[in-house]
Design a protein around this motif. Sequence first.
Motif, PDB file in Angstrom:
ATOM      1  N   LEU A 197      -7.873   2.401 -10.271  1.00 48.16           N
ATOM      2  CA  LEU A 197      -7.089   1.596  -9.611  1.00 48.16           C
ATOM      3  C   LEU A 197      -5.925   2.490 -10.181  1.00 48.16           C
ATOM      4  O   LEU A 197      -5.153   1.930  -8.936  1.00 48.16           O
ATOM      5  N   LEU A 198      -5.380   1.809 -10.973  1.00 50.99           N
ATOM      6  CA  LEU A 198      -3.879   2.905 -11.461  1.00 50.99           C
ATOM      7  C   LEU A 198      -3.417   3.592 -10.664  1.00 50.99           C
ATOM      8  O   LEU A 198      -2.522   3.293 -10.145  1.00 50.99           O
ATOM      9  N   ILE A 199      -3.918   4.927 -10.086  1.00 52.69           N
ATOM     10  CA  ILE A 199      -3.938   6.103 -10.207  1.00 52.69           C
ATOM     11  C   ILE A 199      -4.353   5.715  -8.199  1.00 52.69           C
ATOM     12  O   ILE A 199      -2.824   6.597  -7.713  1.00 52.69           O
ATOM     13  N   ALA A 200      -4.800   4.953  -7.266  1.00 51.13           N
ATOM     14  CA  ALA A 200      -4.348   4.335  -6.333  1.00 51.13           C
ATOM     15  C   ALA A 200      -3.566   3.548  -6.252  1.00 51.13           C
ATOM     16  O   ALA A 200      -2.715   4.066  -4.877  1.00 51.13           O
ATOM     17  N   ILE A 201      -3.135   2.246  -6.576  1.00 48.38           N
ATOM     18  CA  ILE A 201      -1.909   2.041  -6.553  1.00 48.38           C
ATOM     19  C   ILE A 201      -0.469   2.092  -6.860  1.00 48.38           C
ATOM     20  O   ILE A 201       0.559   3.155  -5.907  1.00 48.38           O
ATOM     21  N   GLY A 202      -0.336   3.934  -7.453  1.00 48.25           N
ATOM     22  CA  GLY A 202       0.219   4.622  -8.434  1.00 48.25           C
ATOM     23  C   GLY A 202       0.235   5.390  -6.608  1.00 48.25           C
ATOM     24  O   GLY A 202       1.593   6.130  -6.502  1.00 48.25           O
ATOM     25  N   GLY A 203      -0.604   5.619  -6.218  1.00 49.83           N
ATOM     26  CA  GLY A 203      -0.580   6.872  -5.072  1.00 49.83           C
ATOM     27  C   GLY A 203       0.084   5.871  -3.864  1.00 49.83           C
ATOM     28  O   GLY A 203       1.045   6.615  -3.295  1.00 49.83           O
TER      29      GLY A 203
END
Length: 460
Positions: free
Chosen positions: A292-298
């Motif tokens: 989730l963090l990687i997706a939101i960061g992207g």
Amino acid sequence: MILAAQFFAALIGLAAMLAMAFALEALTRWIAARRAGIAPAPAAQIGHDLVKLLRKRRLRPAFASPLYSTWPILAFAATGAAACILPGFADHLITQPLARLPLLVGLLALGRAARVLAALESGGGARGRAAAQAATGACLAEAVWLIAMAALAVTAQSLSISRIGAAAPGGPQVLVPAGFAALIAARGFRDDAATDYAGPDRAIFIAESMLRQVVLLAALIDVAVPFGMADARLILSWPLGLAIWIAKLVVLLLAATLAADIAPRRTARLALPLAFVALAMVFADNFSWAGLLIAIGGIFVVFGVVRLWRRAPPLEAASFTQAGAALIGFGLGAAEAGWLILAGIVLARLAGFLAERHKTAFGRRWIEAGCMTALAGLPPFGLFAGDFAVLRAAFAASLPFGICLTLVLAISAILLIARLSPGAAPRQPKHAPAVLAAAALLLALLVALGVAPSLIGGAG
């Protein structure tokens, strides 16, 4: 004896809330005055203004309904009742059985309804439209507040405010997004229904607005950071608990005010997604926090680049891009790099905010250029070291992902540097004031973070 102690503790808590309503309002006005560059009024001016209004004759428009003078009393009564049921500085109060989330939300909604109906008393189309717009904006804030509190309540498996607060530290994955969503949404509760009122009725509305600010902050403290609370049954614990509670209120107000100044303008729109993220985490069994963090960061990185391409304010757009890089770092396990990037964003935004206040001072352009260079992720600033560590973790996880992230961050840096405009120096340059000196020190600290590789595990 214990019952009497619980009763007196409740009275002390209510008195403390009333006193802090005046204190926080005075602090808010002092900050606003300093930000506007004017001399702040004395703290006692608030009380003088209210006394003056109370002494005036009550006026009632001829077109107003018979309930015209009822709305301010109803709004203050609802907010006052919410203040009475909150735990405040101590646990085990005599009002603890009433301190439940549905009652608190209902009282806040009742106060909102009274304020909207008071605004509609004007009878004019323009004032009615203004009241409708205020109600629409408040609906989103209240929805975010309710969703965030519901997520914490489901996590605690209780509707009691005390039990929600006791269980909150055990679920940080829910507490963090829910707490931030509630804090951002609290700004949407600030409105003024006293525009059409005068005299004592206006004084009641102003007092209700001041008390409402304390109630919202106190509720957030009770469910998110309940540490340091006193025990109403132990009188000796009251002074320390009260001091800690006051300190938490002041720190939370200062943090919210500072965040409103340095955060990008569209940050308030993140409250609803954060609330839904908190609620989704409650029901997710095999939830991947890193994914989730990687997706939101992207999403943040792409959004920042798009904002830069559309020539949005450069520091705000770059803040989104770098915040996305920090979130990706957290998701990839490069937590030190993520924290370093977040610290760099805060320092750069603070320096830019301080420089913006002195537009004719000599050296302001250089500080703004330094802020943009720092947020572009260029050396020797700390964001460069953080971006380098995040990119190294991205390449270690996946070669295509690392290449894509490198290209996007490079495009962001190129667009940001292209927005640099040295501009002409002022005709009569002024010496850099203390504020610009502080901004320069913040940039120097950013450089110090960039040349300290040990902070990110030797990724200099």
